[in-house]
Scaffold this motif. Structure first.
Motif, PDB file in Angstrom:
ATOM      1  N   PHE A  86       4.034   8.546   1.235  1.00  0.00           N
ATOM      2  CA  PHE A  86       4.680   9.301   0.165  1.00  0.00           C
ATOM      3  C   PHE A  86       5.510  10.430   0.774  1.00  0.00           C
ATOM      4  CE2 PHE A  86       4.770  12.818  -2.913  1.00  0.00           C
ATOM      5  CZ  PHE A  86       5.398  12.178  -3.981  1.00  0.00           C
ATOM      6  N   SER A  87       6.672  10.600   0.245  1.00  0.00           N
ATOM      7  CA  SER A  87       7.539  11.690   0.703  1.00  0.00           C
ATOM      8  C   SER A  87       8.034  12.445  -0.523  1.00  0.00           C
ATOM      9  CB  SER A  87       8.719  11.132   1.511  1.00  0.00           C
ATOM     10  OG  SER A  87       9.481  10.218   0.729  1.00  0.00           O
ATOM     11  N   GLY A 100      10.028  -4.868  -1.711  1.00  0.00           N
ATOM     12  CA  GLY A 100       9.839  -6.282  -1.372  1.00  0.00           C
ATOM     13  C   GLY A 100       8.410  -6.694  -1.124  1.00  0.00           C
ATOM     14  N   LYS A 101       7.437  -5.802  -1.324  1.00  0.00           N
ATOM     15  CA  LYS A 101       5.998  -6.104  -1.177  1.00  0.00           C
ATOM     16  C   LYS A 101       5.620  -6.300   0.296  1.00  0.00           C
ATOM     17  CE  LYS A 101       5.813  -8.240  -5.768  1.00  0.00           C
ATOM     18  NZ  LYS A 101       5.465  -9.424  -6.556  1.00  0.00           N
ATOM     19  N   LEU A 106       2.842   3.458  -3.389  1.00  0.00           N
ATOM     20  CA  LEU A 106       2.546   2.034  -3.564  1.00  0.00           C
ATOM     21  C   LEU A 106       3.688   1.343  -4.302  1.00  0.00           C
ATOM     22  CD1 LEU A 106       0.775  -0.526  -3.712  1.00  0.00           C
ATOM     23  CD2 LEU A 106      -0.356   0.485  -5.727  1.00  0.00           C
ATOM     24  N   TYR A 107       4.171   1.955  -5.357  1.00  0.00           N
ATOM     25  CA  TYR A 107       5.262   1.331  -6.114  1.00  0.00           C
ATOM     26  C   TYR A 107       6.553   1.274  -5.297  1.00  0.00           C
ATOM     27  CZ  TYR A 107       2.608   0.784 -10.366  1.00  0.00           C
ATOM     28  OH  TYR A 107       1.674   0.361 -11.294  1.00  0.00           O
ATOM     29  N   ALA A 163       0.820  -1.201   0.000  1.00  0.00           N
ATOM     30  CA  ALA A 163       0.000   0.000   0.000  1.00  0.00           C
ATOM     31  C   ALA A 163       0.852   1.247   0.000  1.00  0.00           C
ATOM     32  CB  ALA A 163      -0.949   0.018   1.194  1.00  0.00           C
ATOM     33  N   GLY A 164       0.267   2.312  -0.539  1.00  0.00           N
ATOM     34  CA  GLY A 164       0.874   3.630  -0.500  1.00  0.00           C
ATOM     35  C   GLY A 164      -0.104   4.620   0.085  1.00  0.00           C
ATOM     36  N   VAL A 165       0.415   5.586   0.872  1.00  0.00           N
ATOM     37  CA  VAL A 165      -0.444   6.536   1.570  1.00  0.00           C
ATOM     38  C   VAL A 165      -0.012   7.948   1.192  1.00  0.00           C
ATOM     39  CG1 VAL A 165      -1.361   7.290   3.796  1.00  0.00           C
ATOM     40  CG2 VAL A 165      -0.651   4.902   3.482  1.00  0.00           C
ATOM     41  N   ALA A 166      -0.985   8.791   0.860  1.00  0.00           N
ATOM     42  CA  ALA A 166      -0.736  10.210   0.598  1.00  0.00           C
ATOM     43  C   ALA A 166      -1.850  11.020   1.234  1.00  0.00           C
ATOM     44  CB  ALA A 166      -0.674  10.483  -0.903  1.00  0.00           C
ATOM     45  N   SER A 167      -1.587  12.318   1.443  1.00  0.00           N
ATOM     46  CA  SER A 167      -2.552  13.133   2.178  1.00  0.00           C
ATOM     47  C   SER A 167      -2.643  14.528   1.592  1.00  0.00           C
ATOM     48  CB  SER A 167      -2.159  13.199   3.660  1.00  0.00           C
ATOM     49  OG  SER A 167      -3.127  13.917   4.405  1.00  0.00           O
TER      50      SER A 167
END
Length: 540
Positions: free
Chosen positions: A538-539, A531-532, A524-525, A501-505
């Motif tokens: 996100f930065s 390594g999943k 996410l990528y 998962a990837g998180v952004a705000s």
């Protein structure tokens, strides 16, 4: 045209036909003082009612104006012929001949000249307009000569009433009361017309601008019935009875204080299937033995209004109104029973109720189908979570709200790890099961205000209004750990799966929905590259 105007016009037409029928009937009666004047008055009353009905039913203003002019022939003539009747009935017509009688029509003739003249029409009616665009009567503005004509007709009616009062005073009390009721019956249309005239002056926006004077004659009919039950003494009484009682559509019965039937109109005779001789002077138990419900009402109650069902093939439904008659000493002298056949009305009412219930059910079904279709349009058919279309709309709205309210908004994008392996090893059905499991898991573990969407393939998006970046990351990490420990059963096998998962705000990672999604997708990528089975913030 609205139903109320059609009903209004129908009543006027019925009154017109009744007046003509009575006039024709009187022409076959032996000569009596005032008979011809009464016939002429009834004909003018028919003209009045018929023209008023045509005004109501006509659609063009030009046609309405034509009928308005014809209507005034009846309006202006009726009081004059009523005065002639009163004079001749009282044997005060020795001076009344063709020449002197024509003098009474000078003002009506001048009025009609103004009405039928384009140049002088405004002297009688200052203006005329329709009550509504959908039809109906006319609303008038009175001209100066209108008041002359109105005062003249009122004086003629007043003179006739004074003559009737004079006649009443000459008779004994038992007959005097009947004449007073007859006078009151004559006064009712006059009073109604006075109220109409006053409303034009003092209530310019009132609904009373519709002239109900012709309709008020039906009320007068009831008063005449009450005044003459059982006693047909004067020559005038049978005339009043035939002009009103015999030609109103309701059944009318009159019983005295000893519950003996003393009068019944022709409608009642037809409904009962009995002649007047078989009704008058009889015990109600004998007269109405086939109608026990009706018998119960007017023998038990002095004053009531009820609906009853009488037997027959088919059965009929009557609306029965019982009115008690008391003398000046407050002693019961009798009762008037007016029974109106409302069977067809009830059938129509039941049909309408059934149609309304049917339409209500159909509307509910349509609304349910609409809701289902609307839900299907925004739901993913496999997982039953929201689809990408709904996600785009909701995310756009939430970004606008977050910007307006100054609140955070976080987005989590997750992708199933090694999903292709499940499809290749166990088949696409297994892949579908895993997608359904992750969707159900997310719905169960997200907050009430969060929105779970299938982004496409094995990707899901969770929209988290009000959640900060740190809180969203913490929640996503908890989901990752809990789902990794979840066992998925498929055809007797116990499988497990993970996701990255990837998180952004908002607003840290973008001020539009597109920028926030791109940021979460990049995070996410980063999880995939690391390594999943990971969650990454996100930065920049």
């Amino acid at each position: 045209m609205s139903l109320e105007w059609i009903i209004f016009a129908s009543i006027l037409l019925i009154n017109s036909l009744a007046a003509l029928f009575i006039a024709a009937f009187l022409t076959r009666r032996p000569h009596a003082p005032g008979r011809r004047s009464l016939i002429a008055m009834l004909v003018m009353l028919a003209v009045w009612n018929f023209s008023y009905a045509m005004i109501t039913l006509s659609t063009s203003l030009e046609t309405k104006l034509l009928w308005l002019k014809i209507e005034n022939i009846g309006i202006l003539s009726t009081p004059i012929f009523w005065l002639f009747f009163a004079l001749r009935y009282n044997r005060l017509d020795g001076w009344l001949n063709r020449y002197t009688a024509s003098l009474f029509f000078i003002i009506p003739a001048i009025s009609l000249f103004f009405l039928f003249s384009t140049q002088w029409f405004h002297l009688y009616y200052a203006s005329v307009r329709q009550v509504s665009e959908g039809g109906g009567p006319l609303i008038i503005e009175r001209g100066p000569w209108y008041f002359v004509a109105v005062i003249y007709t009122y004086l003629a009616s007043l003179a006739a009433i004074v003559l009737l009062i004079r006649r009443a005073i000459q008779h004994r009390n038992i007959y005097r009361r009947q004449m007073y009721v007859l006078i009151a019956a004559v006064l009712i249309p006059t009073v109604v017309n006075v109220v109409y005239q006053l409303s034009l002056s003092f209530l310019p926006t009132s609904a009373l601008h519709i002239d109900l004077t012709p309709i008020s004659f039906m009320v007068s009919a009831v008063l005449i019935v009450v005044g003459v039950f059982g006693l047909r003494i004067f020559d005038l009484i049978p005339i009043a009875r035939h002009t009103v009682l015999e030609h109103i559509p309701e059944m009318v019965f009159v019983v005295d204080a000893h519950d003996i039937v003393v009068d019944a109109n022709i409608v009642a005779q037809k409904m009962l299937g009995k002649s007047m001789d078989a009704i008058i002077g009889k015990d109600p138990l004998d007269v109405f033995h086939e109608w026990p419900e009706l018998l119960h009402h007017f023998l038990v109650a002095d004053q009531s209004r009820n609906e009853i069902q009488i037997p027959g093939d088919p059965s009929r439904i009557l609306e029965v109104m019982v009115t008690a008659l008391y003398n000046s000493a407050n002693q019961l002298e009798g009762r008037v029973i007016v029974a109106h056949d409302i069977t067809e009305h009830k059938w129509l009412e039941n049909d309408l109720l059934f149609a309304n219930e049917t339409l209500t059910r159909q509307l509910e079904e349509i609304n349910q189908l609409r809701d289902e279709l609307q839900e299907q349009a925004i739901r993913d058919p496999l997982t039953n979570v929201y689809n990408r279309r709904y996600m785009n709309e909701f995310l756009s709205q939430e970004v606008a709200r977050a910007e307006r309210d100054g609140t955070p908004l976080s987005v989590v994008i997750m992708d199933m790890d090694n999903f292709k392996m499940f499809n290749d090893t166990y088949g696409h059905k297994c892949g579908d099961i895993i997608l359904q499991e992750i969707a159900a898991f997310l719905v169960q573990h997200t907050r009430k205000g969060d929105v779970v969407c299938r982004f496409g393939g094995e990707e899901f998006v969770i929209l988290m209004p009000g959640a900060t970046l740190e809180k969203a990351y913490e929640r996503a990490e908890t989901w990752r750990q809990d789902f990794a420990d979840t066992t998925i059963e498929y055809e007797g096998m116990k499988l497990s799966a993970t996701f990255s998962a990837g998180v952004a705000s908002y607003p840290q990672h973008g001020d539009t929905d597109e920028f926030i999604l791109q940021a979460a997708d990049r995070a996410l990528y980063q999880s995939k590259d690391a390594g999943k089975n990971k969650v990454t913030m996100f930065s920049l």
